[in-house]
Motif scaffolding. Structure first.
Motif, PDB file in Angstrom:
ATOM      1  N   GLY A 100      -1.862  11.840   6.481  1.00  0.00           N
ATOM      2  CA  GLY A 100      -3.116  12.209   7.051  1.00  0.00           C
ATOM      3  C   GLY A 100      -4.198  11.527   6.110  1.00  0.00           C
ATOM      4  N   LYS A 101      -3.704  10.366   5.380  1.00  0.00           N
ATOM      5  CA  LYS A 101      -4.818   9.731   4.498  1.00  0.00           C
ATOM      6  C   LYS A 101      -4.911   8.298   4.738  1.00  0.00           C
ATOM      7  N   GLY A 102      -5.786   7.529   4.142  1.00  0.00           N
ATOM      8  CA  GLY A 102      -5.879   6.129   4.252  1.00  0.00           C
ATOM      9  C   GLY A 102      -5.140   5.437   3.317  1.00  0.00           C
ATOM     10  N   PRO A 103      -4.512   4.207   3.524  1.00  0.00           N
ATOM     11  CA  PRO A 103      -3.525   3.556   2.768  1.00  0.00           C
ATOM     12  C   PRO A 103      -4.609   3.352   1.264  1.00  0.00           C
ATOM     13  N   LEU A 129       3.489   0.712   2.732  1.00  0.00           N
ATOM     14  CA  LEU A 129       3.230  -0.089   3.592  1.00  0.00           C
ATOM     15  C   LEU A 129       3.235  -1.632   3.001  1.00  0.00           C
ATOM     16  N   PHE A 155      -5.035   7.533  14.968  1.00  0.00           N
ATOM     17  CA  PHE A 155      -5.751   7.681  13.576  1.00  0.00           C
ATOM     18  C   PHE A 155      -6.223   6.654  13.482  1.00  0.00           C
ATOM     19  N   PHE A 159       0.714  -5.795   9.480  1.00  0.00           N
ATOM     20  CA  PHE A 159       1.281  -4.859   8.758  1.00  0.00           C
ATOM     21  C   PHE A 159       2.899  -4.602   9.414  1.00  0.00           C
ATOM     22  N   GLY A 160       3.771  -4.148   8.538  1.00  0.00           N
ATOM     23  CA  GLY A 160       5.066  -3.629   8.890  1.00  0.00           C
ATOM     24  C   GLY A 160       4.737  -2.106   9.276  1.00  0.00           C
ATOM     25  N   LYS A 161       5.847  -1.546   9.956  1.00  0.00           N
ATOM     26  CA  LYS A 161       5.768  -0.208   9.988  1.00  0.00           C
ATOM     27  C   LYS A 161       6.079   0.829   9.118  1.00  0.00           C
ATOM     28  N   GLY A 205       2.895  -0.206  13.121  1.00  0.00           N
ATOM     29  CA  GLY A 205       2.247  -0.666  11.992  1.00  0.00           C
ATOM     30  C   GLY A 205       0.796  -0.532  12.569  1.00  0.00           C
ATOM     31  N   GLN A 233       0.602   5.274   1.367  1.00  0.00           N
ATOM     32  CA  GLN A 233       0.132   6.062   2.328  1.00  0.00           C
ATOM     33  C   GLN A 233       0.600   7.716   2.208  1.00  0.00           C
ATOM     34  N   TYR A 282       0.614  -1.253   0.194  1.00  0.00           N
ATOM     35  CA  TYR A 282      -0.276   0.045  -0.015  1.00  0.00           C
ATOM     36  C   TYR A 282       0.841   1.103  -0.024  1.00  0.00           C
ATOM     37  N   GLY A 330     -10.748   3.476   4.027  1.00  0.00           N
ATOM     38  CA  GLY A 330     -11.332   4.496   3.902  1.00  0.00           C
ATOM     39  C   GLY A 330     -10.177   5.806   4.063  1.00  0.00           C
ATOM     40  N   PRO A 331     -10.772   6.817   4.255  1.00  0.00           N
ATOM     41  CA  PRO A 331      -9.733   8.214   4.591  1.00  0.00           C
ATOM     42  C   PRO A 331      -9.279   8.344   6.056  1.00  0.00           C
ATOM     43  N   LEU A 361      -8.863   3.792  11.037  1.00  0.00           N
ATOM     44  CA  LEU A 361      -8.817   3.449   9.576  1.00  0.00           C
ATOM     45  C   LEU A 361      -9.889   2.184   9.763  1.00  0.00           C
ATOM     46  N   PHE A 401      -4.303   1.111  -2.034  1.00  0.00           N
ATOM     47  CA  PHE A 401      -3.781  -0.455  -2.425  1.00  0.00           C
ATOM     48  C   PHE A 401      -2.874  -0.210  -3.814  1.00  0.00           C
TER      49      PHE A 401
END
Lengths: 112, 112
Positions: free
Chosen positions: A41-44, A87, B88, A102-104, B42, A38, A36, B104-105, B90, A46
């Protein structure tokens, strides 16, 4: 326990300078590996899914590859707009929750 | 356009208050997820739901609650029992044919 380690933590490139990001993982039977992007301030967002060792996928300047222990995200001739946190996540086979580990992340900065 | 919406974008809470974060999707996905993202860590899974009227605890469910009364909606309540709720948040839904989760955002929650 499933684990994902991304390296480097941060990477600074000049525009046009190609490089690779690494995602090492340990998982009890890989069902899928996901990349992903990112923005702050936004979502990941794909990018790719890889399911088996040897698989490769490409999208514009990005190419993702997968082995039995790690995945690489290759960035060819990056542009400043490629700056973001990338990510990596794995999904284990078996069970029914389809959980992602998830990784960091790797913070990529591309300077003009 | 199909997608996932989260509201509000920013949320401020006083200590001792419960707050509810909204997540809606029109992708017709059965499975939905809530993650928490903190700086330098993560994404961590809070709760997930594979189908309407069913949900499961993730890795860090303490201090949170969810409901899944409609396929399109998966609200998350952050209760006063959550010791460190500033983060944050998600929401994601999973496309069954590819196992890919789409995000999502996000909602940024700050406890004052």
């Amino acid at each position: 326990e499933d684990q994902v380690t991304q390296s480097p933590e941060a990477l600074r490139l000049q525009e046009g300078e190609s490089s690779s990001l690494n995602c090492s993982y340990t998982v009890s039977g890989l069902r899928g590996l996901f990349w992903y992007r990112q923005d702050p301030g936004k979502g990941p967002e794909f990018l790719f899914t890889l399911y088996s060792a040897g698989e490769e996928k490409e999208k514009e300047r990005l190419k993702a590859t997968l082995t039995k222990k790690e995945s690489f995200l290759h960035i060819t001739a990056p542009k400043p707009e490629d700056s973001a946190t990338y990510l990596c996540a794995v999904q284990a086979g078996g069970g029914s929750n389809y959980k992602l580990t998830f990784g960091k992340g790797t913070l990529l900065t591309v300077n003009p | 356009d199909g997608g996932i919406t989260q509201s509000p974008k920013y949320l401020f809470r006083k200590e001792g208050q419960n707050v509810t974060l909204s997540c809606e999707q029109n992708l017709n996905h059965d499975a939905m997820y809530w993650y928490r993202q903190d700086p330098g860590q993560g994404l961590r899974l809070i709760y997930y739901s594979q189908i309407v009227n069913d949900f499961q605890k993730g890795d860090i469910a303490e201090g949170y609650s969810v409901s899944r009364e409609k396929k399109e909606s998966f609200p998350l309540t952050v209760t006063s029992a959550q010791k460190n709720p500033t983060a944050f948040y998600l929401c994601a839904s999973r496309k069954e044919s590819t196992d890919t989760q789409y995000f999502g955002p996000g909602t940024r929650l700050t406890v004052l």
